[in-house]
Write a protein that holds these residues in place. Structure first.
Motif, mmCIF file in Angstrom:
data_model
loop_
_atom_site.group_PDB
_atom_site.id
_atom_site.type_symbol
_atom_site.label_atom_id
_atom_site.label_comp_id
_atom_site.label_asym_id
_atom_site.label_seq_id
_atom_site.Cartn_x
_atom_site.Cartn_y
_atom_site.Cartn_z
ATOM 1 N N PHE A 1 0.833 -1.206 0.000
ATOM 2 C CA PHE A 1 0.000 0.000 0.000
ATOM 3 C C PHE A 1 0.870 1.260 0.000
ATOM 4 O O PHE A 1 1.857 1.359 0.725
ATOM 5 N N THR A 2 0.468 2.235 -0.816
ATOM 6 C CA THR A 2 1.185 3.502 -0.940
ATOM 7 C C THR A 2 0.197 4.642 -1.099
ATOM 8 O O THR A 2 -0.838 4.483 -1.742
ATOM 9 N N THR A 3 0.529 5.783 -0.521
ATOM 10 C CA THR A 3 -0.241 7.006 -0.741
ATOM 11 C C THR A 3 0.701 8.095 -1.237
ATOM 12 O O THR A 3 1.827 8.218 -0.759
ATOM 13 N N LEU A 4 0.233 8.866 -2.198
ATOM 14 C CA LEU A 4 0.972 10.022 -2.682
ATOM 15 C C LEU A 4 0.107 11.243 -2.419
ATOM 16 O O LEU A 4 -1.053 11.291 -2.835
ATOM 17 N N THR A 5 0.647 12.234 -1.692
ATOM 18 C CA THR A 5 -0.132 13.421 -1.358
ATOM 19 C C THR A 5 0.421 14.652 -2.066
ATOM 20 O O THR A 5 1.601 14.706 -2.424
ATOM 21 N N ALA A 6 -0.454 15.645 -2.247
ATOM 22 C CA ALA A 6 -0.078 16.952 -2.786
ATOM 23 C C ALA A 6 -0.502 17.995 -1.771
ATOM 24 O O ALA A 6 -1.686 18.043 -1.387
ATOM 25 N N GLN A 7 0.441 18.824 -1.322
ATOM 26 C CA GLN A 7 0.153 19.836 -0.310
ATOM 27 C C GLN A 7 0.663 21.192 -0.776
ATOM 28 O O GLN A 7 1.725 21.287 -1.386
ATOM 29 N N ALA A 8 -0.113 22.277 -0.448
ATOM 30 C CA ALA A 8 0.270 23.603 -0.932
ATOM 31 C C ALA A 8 -0.188 24.758 -0.038
ATOM 32 O O ALA A 8 -0.842 25.663 -0.529
ATOM 33 N N PRO A 9 0.170 24.861 1.238
ATOM 34 C CA PRO A 9 0.787 23.812 2.064
ATOM 35 C C PRO A 9 -0.243 22.844 2.640
ATOM 36 O O PRO A 9 0.120 21.771 3.092
ATOM 37 N N ALA A 10 -1.550 23.217 2.629
ATOM 38 C CA ALA A 10 -2.577 22.295 3.108
ATOM 39 C C ALA A 10 -2.756 21.168 2.093
ATOM 40 O O ALA A 10 -2.366 21.280 0.921
ATOM 41 N N LEU A 11 -3.358 20.078 2.535
ATOM 42 C CA LEU A 11 -3.607 18.939 1.661
ATOM 43 C C LEU A 11 -4.627 19.326 0.590
ATOM 44 O O LEU A 11 -5.733 19.758 0.896
ATOM 45 N N ILE A 12 -4.247 19.175 -0.690
ATOM 46 C CA ILE A 12 -5.162 19.505 -1.780
ATOM 47 C C ILE A 12 -5.474 18.306 -2.674
ATOM 48 O O ILE A 12 -6.320 18.390 -3.558
ATOM 49 N N GLY A 13 -4.794 17.186 -2.459
ATOM 50 C CA GLY A 13 -5.080 16.010 -3.254
ATOM 51 C C GLY A 13 -4.243 14.827 -2.815
ATOM 52 O O GLY A 13 -3.212 14.990 -2.158
ATOM 53 N N TYR A 14 -4.709 13.634 -3.164
ATOM 54 C CA TYR A 14 -3.933 12.435 -2.878
ATOM 55 C C TYR A 14 -4.419 11.287 -3.751
ATOM 56 O O TYR A 14 -5.537 11.298 -4.278
ATOM 57 N N ALA A 15 -3.556 10.307 -3.905
ATOM 58 C CA ALA A 15 -3.881 9.076 -4.614
ATOM 59 C C ALA A 15 -3.309 7.920 -3.815
ATOM 60 O O ALA A 15 -2.189 8.011 -3.306
ATOM 61 N N SER A 16 -4.080 6.848 -3.695
ATOM 62 C CA SER A 16 -3.654 5.673 -2.937
ATOM 63 C C SER A 16 -3.839 4.427 -3.781
ATOM 64 O O SER A 16 -4.710 4.373 -4.659
ATOM 65 N N GLY A 17 -3.038 3.411 -3.497
ATOM 66 C CA GLY A 17 -3.190 2.160 -4.221
ATOM 67 C C GLY A 17 -2.296 1.062 -3.689
ATOM 68 O O GLY A 17 -1.505 1.280 -2.766
ATOM 69 N N PHE A 18 -2.419 -0.119 -4.314
ATOM 70 C CA PHE A 18 -1.675 -1.295 -3.863
ATOM 71 C C PHE A 18 -1.741 -2.361 -4.959
ATOM 72 O O PHE A 18 -2.677 -2.376 -5.770
ATOM 73 N N PRO A 19 -0.757 -3.270 -4.995
ATOM 74 C CA PRO A 19 -0.845 -4.400 -5.927
ATOM 75 C C PRO A 19 -1.959 -5.331 -5.463
ATOM 76 O O PRO A 19 -2.071 -5.620 -4.271
ATOM 77 N N ILE A 20 -2.795 -5.794 -6.379
ATOM 78 C CA ILE A 20 -3.878 -6.685 -5.961
ATOM 79 C C ILE A 20 -3.347 -8.104 -5.799
ATOM 80 O O ILE A 20 -2.387 -8.518 -6.445
#
Length: 218
Positions: A78-97
């Protein structure tokens, strides 16, 4: 899951739209499961802000999101990638099934052979969430998060599940090269989900249109 912004660019990793000029710096950060747990309340707030249509939906939707997040963070890889500017404005999460095919439990009809084979070989990566603040959806951020999330995983195919009633989300994924391979039923409810896949062109000779065609005729 919210819809990424529509784009005429086909799916895959052949490039992405440049991020629009910002007045504050944008920081992209990759998180492990423990770091994701520490940010879960902010992620849930952004999910509710981005998806809510009514006050009651916001409450229940937020609870459902936190339940899914807790479950998903314990999946291997499992991995999450976040985007902050500086507050959280987006993210994507996923994992190998998992290779056992449990991700496809409840799929209506036979699973396309290509998808079944790639699942058994451990080469399918699921994107469980892409959430972007509404004011940021025209800046190409979802494209960038998707690309970076997939970059470190040796998958030949990406997949995601979208509630069938979220037509805008389904349309957004299709406009970015994802293909609808059928419906999947999950409890409670049951919830009816659309199973979408994105062949990753650099890692397979599979033609996306061929894969989608075979999915339709099976």
């Amino acid at each position: 899951m919210t819809a990424p912004p529509k784009s005429a660019r086909p799916g895959g990793r052949s490039g992405h739209r440049p991020l629009a000029a910002r007045t504050t710096p944008l920081h992209l950060r990759r998180l492990n499961r423990w770091q994701t747990e520490g940010l879960r309340e902010d992620m849930a707030d952004l999910y509710a802000e981005s998806c809510a249509t009514t006050p009651s939906w916001e409450h229940h939707g937020r609870k459902d999101f936190l339940r899914r997040l807790t479950r998903d963070t314990w999946r291997p890889g499992f991995t999450t990638l976040t985007a902050q500017a500086p507050a959280l404005i987006g993210y994507a999460s996923g994992f190998p099934i998992a290779r056992d095919g449990s991700w496809w439990s409840g799929f209506r009809g036979p699973l396309p052979e290509d998808v079944e084979q790639l699942t058994a070989s451990g080469r399918v990566f699921a994107i469980s969430e892409i959430v972007i603040r509404p004011s940021e959806r025209n800046h190409g951020l979802a494209d960038r998060l998707q690309e970076l999330l997939l970059a470190d995983h040796p998958a030949h195919l990406a997949t995601t599940l979208v509630d069938r009633t979220h037509r805008a989300a389904c349309a957004g994924f299709r406009s970015r090269g994802w293909h609808d391979i059928g419906l999947l039923y999950r409890q409670p409810g049951p919830t009816v989900l659309r199973a979408l896949v994105l062949p990753l062109s650099e890692r397979t000779t599979e033609n996306p249109s061929d894969l989608a065609h075979r999915a339709r005729i099976q």
